[in-house]
Enzyme design. Structure first.
Site, PDB file in Angstrom:
ATOM      1  N   CYS A  71       0.838  -1.198   0.000  1.00  0.00           N
ATOM      2  CA  CYS A  71       0.000   0.000   0.000  1.00  0.00           C
ATOM      3  C   CYS A  71       0.878   1.255   0.000  1.00  0.00           C
ATOM      4  O   CYS A  71       2.086   1.176   0.202  1.00  0.00           O
ATOM      5  CB  CYS A  71      -0.930   0.004   1.205  1.00  0.00           C
ATOM      6  SG  CYS A  71      -0.108  -0.327   2.785  1.00  0.00           S
TER       7      CYS A  71
ATOM      8  N   MET B 172      -2.096   4.372   5.043  1.00  0.00           N
ATOM      9  CA  MET B 172      -1.943   4.017   3.630  1.00  0.00           C
ATOM     10  C   MET B 172      -3.102   3.174   3.095  1.00  0.00           C
ATOM     11  O   MET B 172      -2.889   2.148   2.456  1.00  0.00           O
ATOM     12  CB  MET B 172      -0.621   3.276   3.422  1.00  0.00           C
ATOM     13  CG  MET B 172       0.583   4.161   3.620  1.00  0.00           C
ATOM     14  SD  MET B 172       2.150   3.314   3.361  1.00  0.00           S
ATOM     15  CE  MET B 172       2.315   2.417   4.877  1.00  0.00           C
TER      16      MET B 172
ATOM     17  N   ASN C 222       4.464   0.681   1.633  1.00  0.00           N
ATOM     18  CA  ASN C 222       4.712  -0.472   2.491  1.00  0.00           C
ATOM     19  C   ASN C 222       5.066  -1.680   1.630  1.00  0.00           C
ATOM     20  O   ASN C 222       4.376  -1.982   0.663  1.00  0.00           O
ATOM     21  CB  ASN C 222       3.475  -0.780   3.342  1.00  0.00           C
ATOM     22  CG  ASN C 222       3.674  -1.973   4.248  1.00  0.00           C
ATOM     23  OD1 ASN C 222       3.344  -3.100   3.895  1.00  0.00           O
ATOM     24  ND2 ASN C 222       4.209  -1.736   5.430  1.00  0.00           N
TER      25      ASN C 222
ATOM     26  N   TYR D  25       2.516  -3.525  13.402  1.00  0.00           N
ATOM     27  CA  TYR D  25       1.283  -3.161  12.696  1.00  0.00           C
ATOM     28  C   TYR D  25       0.100  -3.932  13.261  1.00  0.00           C
ATOM     29  O   TYR D  25       0.058  -5.158  13.161  1.00  0.00           O
ATOM     30  CB  TYR D  25       1.490  -3.473  11.217  1.00  0.00           C
ATOM     31  CG  TYR D  25       0.302  -3.338  10.296  1.00  0.00           C
ATOM     32  CD1 TYR D  25      -0.637  -2.329  10.449  1.00  0.00           C
ATOM     33  CD2 TYR D  25       0.135  -4.218   9.230  1.00  0.00           C
ATOM     34  CE1 TYR D  25      -1.700  -2.203   9.573  1.00  0.00           C
ATOM     35  CE2 TYR D  25      -0.923  -4.097   8.341  1.00  0.00           C
ATOM     36  CZ  TYR D  25      -1.841  -3.095   8.520  1.00  0.00           C
ATOM     37  OH  TYR D  25      -2.897  -2.969   7.649  1.00  0.00           O
TER      38      TYR D  25
END
Length: 709
Positions: free
Chosen positions: A173, A390, A413, A547
């Protein structure tokens, strides 16, 4: 002595496994080729002496057995053992795509049908993407990944995200550098697109860019509407010039200005409509509408702040209205996602842009959008910066360019690998020493998997996706130039995801992470994972980040695998799902304010991405409660979203209780639509009521329980 298995797990050494393997081969050769029991014991002692309390992997042990059999002149036996190993390896690498693809064509592949609610697996274009994905997934598992990573994925130790795109040199992304592309022009399909001269054209170009970018990556993308304010002013100036040139002698200035503003609003409305309708009607090469997020941010330093306030207001008005479906009913579009930034000037405390937040709250009450970001909390967490995630709710780390300026747009990413925390808790039980040892072992396995993602992108040339690498979405590299410099130094991120902080705390400490003891342990686990990503970043110069992935399907996949392997475990596998990232389990009694306050401490640690949700009863009839929540978000939590306890049919617009019919299917009582992908059913505890949920032998009991909930 420890043994490193193919899937990355570390097991206790068991010499009887060696003895049994040799005896199996012994039974299949003539008497003269057999080895005596004392020879087998000698082989075992040889291996044990070689190891000397070190860790050996399975392949090394098998190599040693083969060499010892050959040394004893037992060639036939050695050959039998080698063939056995080879046959087992072939079985592990067997092609698995045929049946899944045929099921997809016959519309029998329920797992794919439910994998992505934004994709219709019946459509030919979507099927084409899924077929390619099945081939990619198979090649990835058999040939591209180390066997231990593939096996770890299959056994739910970790999840190697997006393996259906791994064979291509594409990434996850990004934040599109839309300002540069609009101001300096771009190229699409070999055609030059110059800088727009009006707001309407800027909106058209932006949606074209979004579609092109989305077709050349597999994750979400985000754009900041702040870059459109300049073009709305250009339109105003053009209308003003034209009106003065034509009517300066016949109309007074006030009348001219009123006409200009009316024309400008017409263009503003049309431009925003263009964004909304283009995004929802375009189809990318992945077989869905572009997965795009629009970032609504009012910055006091912005030269075009008044124009951007007008744009945000119109976006919120049109989202509140919705778009018509094929039956002509206004429904909530899936895209674009909206993120609204709360700051001092619009946090409902008397600021001059509070009227925009009033619109946002009104929109949330009907459409459950936008999401909210607190500029105050984000500045605390990201060195004074405010920026969008994102598309996939993945956040970048602060990074400065050669001029010492922070930069976020034009970054991306590289991919995600997620760790199954509850499985570690199940294996270690309440033994904390074992838990921390296993966690470190599996984190290193995740690191190896993430490096596979990184290495797969190294050496990629800009020609692979010109819209990204040559024409401004990410960079403006030369033709044939490699993208490697953008993979290092923290310019791009690569993410360690995690599932099940609640469950692992239950397993190891015996309590929820909302208790004092559980909270201490949960924070320790979170910080331990973050420290691992920081070590990896220091070791490699690559932008590793922690994340809190919002991968709902992964919550079910990990839970399903562990239930099959370890059985039903109270408050863990019995639910049929694991709790997403650090979230409070939905069954805990906690008010919305306390939930946000509690989860905010985890968001700061999970700097590579995090979001928190609360359910608001009667969301459409409770605007004051929403306003209170918005004020609370600004002061207490970085990123938050509202959900509603209501059902919805996207076919006819029915907003009421979706029923379960006699065939155990969700059904709209108004239009009798049974397509699960077009029914929003939020009256539930676990979030999943698909095919496998009913195939438990307790259909009636479960159905009644769900209806009660």
């Amino acid at each position: 002595m420890k043994v490193l298995k193919r899937d990355g797990r570390v097991a206790e050494y068991d010499k009887m496994k060696i003895v049994r393997a040799i005896k199996k081969a012994n039974a299949e050769v003539p008497e003269r080729e057999k080895v005596e029991n004392n020879s087998i014991d000698n082989i075992v002692r040889y291996i044990e002496k070689y190891a000397e309390n070190r860790m050996l992997n399975v392949e090394t042990i098998q190599d040693m057995i083969e060499s010892e059999l050959v040394r004893q002149d037992k060639y036939t036996l050695a050959k039998k053992y080698i063939i056995y190993r080879y046959q087992r390896a072939l079985l592990r690498k067997a092609n698995t795509t045929d049946e899944s693809i045929l099921k997809l064509i016959r519309n029998e592949n329920k797992e794919l049908a439910e994998e992505n609610s934004n994709k219709n697996s019946i459509l030919a274009s979507t099927q084409r993407d899924y077929i390619a994905g099945e081939v990619s997934r198979d090649l990835t598992r058999r040939m591209l990944l180390p066997e231990r990573i593939s096996l770890a994925h299959d056994q739910g130790v970790l999840h190697f995200h997006d393996s259906d795109y791994f064979i291509q040199s594409i990434f996850n992304c990004c934040l599109i550098n839309i300002g540069d592309m609009l101001d300096n022009g771009t190229v699409m399909n070999g055609k030059m697109i110059e800088s727009p001269k009006s707001f309407q054209v800027a909106c058209i170009v932006m949606t074209q860019i979004i579609a092109a970018v989305a077709s050349n990556q597999y994750g979400g993308l985000s754009v900041n509407t702040m870059h459109l304010g300049k073009y709305l002013r250009k339109s105003r100036e053009k209308y003003l010039r034209d009106m003065k040139n034509q009517f300066a002698d016949s109309l007074d200035e006030a009348t001219i200005n009123k006409i200009v503003e009316n024309r400008l609003y017409d263009e503003l409305k049309s431009g925003v409509q263009t964004i909304q309708y283009q995004i929802n009607t375009l189809m990318t090469t992945t077989g869905q509408a572009p997965f795009v997020t629009i970032f609504l941010h009012i910055d006091e330093k912005d030269e075009y702040i008044e124009e951007n306030a007008m744009i945000i207001a119109e976006i919120l008005r049109q989202r509140y209205e919705g778009v018509k479906n094929e039956a002509g009913v206004y429904v909530t579009p899936a895209f674009p996602k909206l993120i609204y930034v709360l700051d001092e000037h619009n946090c409902l405390k008397g600021g001059r842009f509070d009227y925009l937040t009033e619109l946002a709250v009104k929109c949330s009450s009907k459409r459950m959008y936008p999401d909210y970001i607190s500029a105050k909390k984000m500045r605390e967490n990201y060195e004074g910066n405010v920026f969008s995630c994102m598309g996939c709710r993945s956040f970048l780390s602060p990074w400065k360019d050669e001029n010492g300026e922070y930069r976020f747009e034009g970054r991306f990413n590289q991919g995600v690998v997620s760790i199954n925390l509850p499985q570690i808790g199940i294996i270690s039980g309440s033994d904390e020493k074992t838990f921390w040892r296993l966690l470190d072992e599996r984190l290193e396995l995740c690191y190896e998997a993430l490096m596979c993602r990184h290495k797969a992108l190294e050496g990629t040339v800009s020609d692979v996706s010109p819209i990204h690498w040559q024409y401004g979405a990410i960079a403006r590299l030369k033709k044939g130039e490699k993208i490697d410099k953008l993979l290092h130094g923290g310019y791009s991120s690569i993410s360690l995801g995690y599932i099940g902080i609640y469950e692992v705390t239950r397993l190891v400490k015996g309590v929820s992470h909302t208790t004092a003891e559980g909270e201490e342990f949960a924070l320790k686990v979170m910080n331990h994972m973050k420290e691992a990503t920081e070590r990896w970043k220091e070791r490699t110069g690559i932008g590793f980040a922690l994340y809190g992935t919002p991968a709902e399907t992964l919550c079910y996949r990990f839970a399903r695998i562990d239930r099959e392997k370890f059985g039903v475990i109270k408050d863990v596998t019995d639910k049929g799902y694991y709790t997403n990232s650090y979230h409070v389990d939905v069954r805990e009694k906690i008010d919305a304010f306390s939930k946000f306050k509690f989860e905010s401490q985890f968001q700061k640690i999970s700097s590579g991405g995090a979001i928190s949700y609360v359910e608001i009863p009667d969301i459409s009839g409770n605007p004051e409660a929403l306003k209170d929540m918005v004020r609370f978000i600004y002061e207490n939590i970085q990123y938050a979203e509202f959900n509603a306890k209501s059902d919805y049919c996207h076919e006819c617009g029915f907003d009421g209780e979706i029923i379960i019919n006699d065939n155990n299917e969700w059904e709209c009582p108004q239009c009798h639509n049974k397509d699960r992908s077009s029914l929003t059913v939020t009256r539930r505890t676990c979030g999943y009521l698909g095919e496998n949920f009913w195939n438990t032998g307790k259909t009636k009991e479960i159905r009644e329980r769900v209806l009660h909930l």
